[in-house]
Design a protein around this motif. Sequence first.
Motif, PDB file in Angstrom:
ATOM      1  N   GLY A  68       0.795  -1.232   0.000  1.00 40.19           N
ATOM      2  CA  GLY A  68       0.000   0.000   0.000  1.00 40.19           C
ATOM      3  C   GLY A  68       0.820   1.270   0.000  1.00 40.19           C
ATOM      4  N   VAL A  69       1.808   1.354   0.908  1.00 39.14           N
ATOM      5  CA  VAL A  69       2.571   2.598   1.027  1.00 39.14           C
ATOM      6  C   VAL A  69       3.411   2.864  -0.223  1.00 39.14           C
ATOM      7  CG1 VAL A  69       4.652   1.675   2.174  1.00 39.14           C
ATOM      8  CG2 VAL A  69       3.889   3.981   2.674  1.00 39.14           C
ATOM      9  N   ALA A  89      -0.938   6.073   5.711  1.00 37.14           N
ATOM     10  CA  ALA A  89      -0.146   4.895   5.298  1.00 37.14           C
ATOM     11  C   ALA A  89       1.304   5.025   5.743  1.00 37.14           C
ATOM     12  CB  ALA A  89      -0.224   4.730   3.781  1.00 37.14           C
ATOM     13  N   GLN A  92       1.607   4.465   9.480  1.00 40.20           N
ATOM     14  CA  GLN A  92       1.453   3.038   9.777  1.00 40.20           C
ATOM     15  C   GLN A  92       2.743   2.285   9.433  1.00 40.20           C
ATOM     16  OE1 GLN A  92      -0.974   1.433  11.254  1.00 40.20           O
ATOM     17  NE2 GLN A  92      -0.341  -0.672  10.855  1.00 40.20           N
ATOM     18  N   GLU A  93       3.342   2.631   8.298  1.00 37.75           N
ATOM     19  CA  GLU A  93       4.591   1.993   7.859  1.00 37.75           C
ATOM     20  C   GLU A  93       5.710   2.260   8.863  1.00 37.75           C
ATOM     21  OE1 GLU A  93       7.303  -0.009   5.223  1.00 37.75           O
ATOM     22  OE2 GLU A  93       5.116   0.002   5.320  1.00 37.75           O
ATOM     23  N   THR A 100      -0.425  -1.147   6.028  1.00 33.48           N
ATOM     24  CA  THR A 100      -0.682   0.176   5.434  1.00 33.48           C
ATOM     25  C   THR A 100      -1.996   0.183   4.644  1.00 33.48           C
ATOM     26  OG1 THR A 100       0.749  -0.488   3.599  1.00 33.48           O
ATOM     27  CG2 THR A 100       1.733   0.858   5.305  1.00 33.48           C
ATOM     28  N   THR A 101      -2.199  -0.861   3.843  1.00 32.21           N
ATOM     29  CA  THR A 101      -3.419  -0.931   3.025  1.00 32.21           C
ATOM     30  C   THR A 101      -4.650  -1.025   3.913  1.00 32.21           C
ATOM     31  OG1 THR A 101      -2.139  -2.082   1.331  1.00 32.21           O
ATOM     32  CG2 THR A 101      -4.529  -2.136   1.104  1.00 32.21           C
ATOM     33  N   VAL A 104      -5.447   2.412   5.420  1.00 28.82           N
ATOM     34  CA  VAL A 104      -6.024   3.325   4.420  1.00 28.82           C
ATOM     35  C   VAL A 104      -7.459   2.911   4.084  1.00 28.82           C
ATOM     36  CG1 VAL A 104      -5.842   4.044   2.006  1.00 28.82           C
ATOM     37  CG2 VAL A 104      -3.818   4.033   3.456  1.00 28.82           C
TER      38      VAL A 104
END
Length: 316
Positions: A68-69, A89, A92-93, A100-101, A104
Amino acid sequence: MSQQQRMGGQPMIILGEDSQRMKDRDAQSHNISAARAVAEAVRSTLGPKGMDKMLVSSMGDVTVTNDGVTILEEMDIDNPTASMIVEVAETQEDEAGDGTTTAVSIAGELLKNAEDLLEQDIHPTAIIKGFHLASEQARAEIDNVARQVDPEDTELIKKVAETSMTGKGAELNKDVLAQLVVDAVQAVTVEADDGETIVDLEYVNIETQTGRSAGESELLEGAVIDKDPAHADMPTQFDDADVLLINEPIEVEETDADASVQLDSPDQLQQFLDQEEEQLREKVEKIADSGADVVFCQKGIDDMAQHYLAQEGIIA
């Protein structure tokens, strides 16, 4: 009389040609739509059956990923609300390294529900207060569902690592890579003064080399310096090597002032060159006398010095 007074108290706003001015409900709806569009872009990559995205940059570079990121960082976003979703994201990372996904997608769903509430004429402040209460409740519930992991429980940690690889390109080699991850994490797990176990990932670095499969990856305890030997005849392997770090050039020292030398014969020129060679030979002999097997020089290494170092069996 000021400009504002002449216009009856109304401030004058000048917008560029491409600008749009929105306010009230239209602005809310536009911002929510932009943020949800970003969330929807990565939603199809979620889960073990998530699909990869192929991203093509403006330079023509192609990236295939379902992280995601990575996708969000590659996207060209200029809407401020959508950019905040990207920040979700990234945070979160930084904090967890995964999820991350999910973060989001949840943010997108929360905005969708917020829009439904706005259409029911519920004030934004009340919605924000509801989100705040929900986050406190979520934090309280996490402790009930969370499971303590023993750092020594290698099998469980390995399963966690394998789960995070599922659905990604690394899944093909997840057995090998999961074990490497576990070994790396355990190598940097230390006990703090207060008895708490902490993992310091600052001491783990990932180096990528093209040309071989991911299954050939290995964990190295030490440093990786991606440099070739300065000379083709230098050795390429040492066990238990002595390393010398130099921040001076292994070259002939030049004078600060500009000098001209007048020569009367070719012999004098040869003497001049021989003296330069002797200077370099002395430097290399000093290095060899130190017992160094490997030399890292911050400055330049003269071609002749490289030859002498190779003769001494030193890699530089």
